[in-house]
Design a protein around this motif. Structure first.
Motif, PDB file in Angstrom:
ATOM      1  N   SER A   1       0.837  -1.254   0.011  1.00 29.55           N
ATOM      2  CA  SER A   1      -0.172   0.080  -0.076  1.00 29.55           C
ATOM      3  C   SER A   1       0.738   1.342  -0.100  1.00 29.55           C
ATOM      4  O   SER A   1       0.347   2.189  -0.798  1.00 29.55           O
ATOM      5  CB  SER A   1      -0.938  -0.141   1.286  1.00 29.55           C
ATOM      6  OG  SER A   1      -0.160   0.159   2.232  1.00 29.55           O
ATOM      7  N   GLN A   2       2.310   1.330   0.815  1.00 28.48           N
ATOM      8  CA  GLN A   2       2.885   2.355   0.515  1.00 28.48           C
ATOM      9  C   GLN A   2       3.488   2.507  -0.970  1.00 28.48           C
ATOM     10  O   GLN A   2       3.589   3.538  -1.190  1.00 28.48           O
ATOM     11  CB  GLN A   2       4.183   2.077   1.689  1.00 28.48           C
ATOM     12  CG  GLN A   2       3.952   2.144   2.946  1.00 28.48           C
ATOM     13  CD  GLN A   2       3.256   3.632   3.341  1.00 28.48           C
ATOM     14  OE1 GLN A   2       3.714   4.566   2.987  1.00 28.48           O
ATOM     15  NE2 GLN A   2       2.239   3.730   4.274  1.00 28.48           N
ATOM     16  N   LEU A   3       4.071   1.586  -1.353  1.00 26.46           N
ATOM     17  CA  LEU A   3       4.292   1.537  -3.144  1.00 26.46           C
ATOM     18  C   LEU A   3       3.264   2.144  -3.880  1.00 26.46           C
ATOM     19  O   LEU A   3       3.489   2.916  -4.602  1.00 26.46           O
ATOM     20  CB  LEU A   3       4.664   0.090  -3.494  1.00 26.46           C
ATOM     21  CG  LEU A   3       6.173  -0.298  -2.918  1.00 26.46           C
ATOM     22  CD1 LEU A   3       6.257  -1.808  -3.449  1.00 26.46           C
ATOM     23  CD2 LEU A   3       7.269   0.571  -3.341  1.00 26.46           C
ATOM     24  N   ALA A   4       1.924   1.649  -3.511  1.00 26.35           N
ATOM     25  CA  ALA A   4       0.830   1.907  -4.570  1.00 26.35           C
ATOM     26  C   ALA A   4       0.657   3.386  -4.126  1.00 26.35           C
ATOM     27  O   ALA A   4       0.383   4.289  -5.074  1.00 26.35           O
ATOM     28  CB  ALA A   4      -0.326   1.280  -4.132  1.00 26.35           C
ATOM     29  N   LYS A   5       0.483   3.902  -3.081  1.00 27.31           N
ATOM     30  CA  LYS A   5       0.296   5.437  -2.650  1.00 27.31           C
ATOM     31  C   LYS A   5       1.345   6.224  -3.336  1.00 27.31           C
ATOM     32  O   LYS A   5       1.124   7.119  -3.941  1.00 27.31           O
ATOM     33  CB  LYS A   5       0.475   5.639  -0.992  1.00 27.31           C
ATOM     34  CG  LYS A   5      -0.248   7.057  -0.872  1.00 27.31           C
ATOM     35  CD  LYS A   5      -0.048   7.417   0.602  1.00 27.31           C
ATOM     36  CE  LYS A   5      -0.055   6.219   1.677  1.00 27.31           C
ATOM     37  NZ  LYS A   5       0.170   6.804   3.037  1.00 27.31           N
ATOM     38  N   HIS A   6       2.561   5.640  -3.158  1.00 24.48           N
ATOM     39  CA  HIS A   6       3.594   6.528  -3.676  1.00 24.48           C
ATOM     40  C   HIS A   6       3.566   6.805  -5.267  1.00 24.48           C
ATOM     41  O   HIS A   6       3.821   7.804  -5.871  1.00 24.48           O
ATOM     42  CB  HIS A   6       5.123   5.928  -3.333  1.00 24.48           C
ATOM     43  CG  HIS A   6       6.340   6.613  -3.983  1.00 24.48           C
ATOM     44  ND1 HIS A   6       6.956   7.899  -3.280  1.00 24.48           N
ATOM     45  CD2 HIS A   6       7.117   6.254  -5.274  1.00 24.48           C
ATOM     46  CE1 HIS A   6       7.746   7.943  -4.051  1.00 24.48           C
ATOM     47  NE2 HIS A   6       8.171   7.288  -4.988  1.00 24.48           N
ATOM     48  N   TYR A   7       3.261   5.483  -5.975  1.00 28.44           N
ATOM     49  CA  TYR A   7       3.500   5.509  -7.330  1.00 28.44           C
ATOM     50  C   TYR A   7       1.947   5.891  -8.317  1.00 28.44           C
ATOM     51  O   TYR A   7       2.009   6.381  -9.248  1.00 28.44           O
ATOM     52  CB  TYR A   7       3.902   4.263  -7.928  1.00 28.44           C
ATOM     53  CG  TYR A   7       5.377   4.138  -7.753  1.00 28.44           C
ATOM     54  CD1 TYR A   7       6.305   4.886  -8.453  1.00 28.44           C
ATOM     55  CD2 TYR A   7       5.806   3.021  -7.175  1.00 28.44           C
ATOM     56  CE1 TYR A   7       7.538   4.653  -8.277  1.00 28.44           C
ATOM     57  CE2 TYR A   7       7.150   3.038  -6.652  1.00 28.44           C
ATOM     58  CZ  TYR A   7       8.228   3.783  -7.464  1.00 28.44           C
ATOM     59  OH  TYR A   7       9.490   3.677  -7.211  1.00 28.44           O
ATOM     60  N   LEU A   8       0.945   5.605  -7.487  1.00 31.94           N
ATOM     61  CA  LEU A   8      -0.389   5.890  -7.998  1.00 31.94           C
ATOM     62  C   LEU A   8      -0.650   7.340  -7.972  1.00 31.94           C
ATOM     63  O   LEU A   8      -1.523   7.869  -8.644  1.00 31.94           O
ATOM     64  CB  LEU A   8      -1.378   5.145  -7.526  1.00 31.94           C
ATOM     65  CG  LEU A   8      -1.459   3.665  -7.869  1.00 31.94           C
ATOM     66  CD1 LEU A   8      -2.539   2.836  -7.232  1.00 31.94           C
ATOM     67  CD2 LEU A   8      -1.661   3.376  -9.334  1.00 31.94           C
ATOM     68  N   SER A   9      -0.201   8.120  -6.988  1.00 37.88           N
ATOM     69  CA  SER A   9      -0.359   9.439  -6.729  1.00 37.88           C
ATOM     70  C   SER A   9       0.266  10.364  -7.968  1.00 37.88           C
ATOM     71  O   SER A   9       0.192  11.410  -7.890  1.00 37.88           O
ATOM     72  CB  SER A   9      -0.211  10.083  -5.433  1.00 37.88           C
ATOM     73  OG  SER A   9       1.420   9.828  -5.209  1.00 37.88           O
ATOM     74  N   ILE A  10       1.134   9.786  -8.432  1.00 39.66           N
ATOM     75  CA  ILE A  10       1.851  10.442  -9.714  1.00 39.66           C
ATOM     76  C   ILE A  10       0.714  10.842 -10.648  1.00 39.66           C
ATOM     77  O   ILE A  10       0.156  10.039 -11.385  1.00 39.66           O
ATOM     78  CB  ILE A  10       3.046   9.836 -10.498  1.00 39.66           C
ATOM     79  CG1 ILE A  10       4.284   9.592  -9.332  1.00 39.66           C
ATOM     80  CG2 ILE A  10       3.550  10.552 -11.393  1.00 39.66           C
ATOM     81  CD1 ILE A  10       5.171   8.866  -9.691  1.00 39.66           C
ATOM     82  N   PRO A  11       0.683  12.081 -11.105  1.00 42.88           N
ATOM     83  CA  PRO A  11      -0.268  12.507 -12.136  1.00 42.88           C
ATOM     84  C   PRO A  11      -0.126  11.765 -13.572  1.00 42.88           C
ATOM     85  O   PRO A  11       1.377  11.934 -14.005  1.00 42.88           O
ATOM     86  CB  PRO A  11      -0.196  14.171 -12.229  1.00 42.88           C
ATOM     87  CG  PRO A  11       0.685  14.540 -11.227  1.00 42.88           C
ATOM     88  CD  PRO A  11       1.386  13.527 -10.851  1.00 42.88           C
ATOM     89  N   ALA A  12      -0.721  11.580 -14.376  1.00 39.85           N
ATOM     90  CA  ALA A  12      -0.682  10.807 -15.540  1.00 39.85           C
ATOM     91  C   ALA A  12      -0.410  11.669 -16.657  1.00 39.85           C
ATOM     92  O   ALA A  12       0.541  11.413 -17.428  1.00 39.85           O
ATOM     93  CB  ALA A  12      -1.929  10.092 -16.223  1.00 39.85           C
ATOM     94  N   THR A  13      -0.668  13.163 -16.761  1.00 48.08           N
ATOM     95  CA  THR A  13      -0.459  13.945 -17.708  1.00 48.08           C
ATOM     96  C   THR A  13       0.254  15.118 -16.826  1.00 48.08           C
ATOM     97  O   THR A  13       0.035  15.606 -15.591  1.00 48.08           O
ATOM     98  CB  THR A  13      -1.433  14.490 -18.532  1.00 48.08           C
ATOM     99  OG1 THR A  13      -2.355  15.003 -17.616  1.00 48.08           O
ATOM    100  CG2 THR A  13      -1.931  13.028 -19.063  1.00 48.08           C
TER     101      THR A  13
END
Length: 143
Positions: A93-105
Motif C-alpha cells: 500500500s505504501q508503494l501504491a500510494k507513492h506511485y499511483l499519486s503521480i499525475p498521468a499527464t
C-alpha cells in the motif's frame, strides 16, 4: 601448462569456515530492480510505524505479493482500494500510494503556466508576486 586451480589452492589454503560455506547453496543474485524495490521499501518501512515487524522485509514482501495475487479484485478506484486494504498490505500500500499519486499527464500544470503568461505581460510587469498568484488562482478556478 599452468593450472589456475592448483595455483589458487597453493596460494590460498582452505580453512574450515571457507570449506563449509562453499558446500552451501549460493543465494540467487537479485536484479537491480529488486534491489531498488527493497531499498525503497526499506526507506518506507523505516519511516512508518505500522510496517515495523520482526519478520525480514523480503519475506514480508513475498507474503504480501502472494496474498495479493490470490485475492479477487473489484472495480474500486485504485487509491481507495489500497487505502481500504493498507492494514492487510502495509508494504504494497505504501508503494501504491507513492506511485499511483503521480499525475498521468502534465496538462494541469501547463494550463497554469499558460494562465500566468496571460496575466503577466508588458503592461502588468510590475505586479506583486502575491497579486499574480491570486489572479492566476482566480483565472483557473472561476471556469
Amino acid at each position: 601448462m599452468y593450472d589456475l586451480k592448483l595455483d589458487a589452492i597453493l596460494i590460498h589454503p582452505v580453512d574450515s569456515n571457507r570449506a563449509s560455506t562453499s558446500l552451501e547453496e549460493p543465494q540467487p543474485k537479485k536484479s537491480k530492480g529488486e534491489q531498488k524495490l527493497l531499498e525503497f521499501i526499506g526507506e518506507v518501512a523505516g519511516s512508518s510505524e505500522e510496517i515495523k515487524s520482526s519478520i525480514p522485509l523480503e519475506e514480508q514482501l513475498d507474503t504480501e505479493i502472494s496474498r495479493y495475487k490470490g485475492e479477487e479484485h473489484t472495480d474500486m478506484l485504485p487509491l481507495l482500494w489500497w487505502n481500504n486494504f493498507k492494514g492487510r498490505y502495509p508494504l504494497l500500500s505504501q508503494l501504491a500510494k507513492h506511485y499511483l499519486s503521480i499525475p498521468a499527464t502534465s496538462v494541469p500544470c501547463e494550463r497554469v503556466f499558460s494562465a500566468a503568461g496571460h496575466v503577466v505581460n508588458e503592461r502588468r510587469s510590475c505586479l506583486l508576486p502575491s497579486n499574480v498568484n491570486m489572479m492566476v488562482f482566480l483565472a483557473e478556478n472561476l471556469k
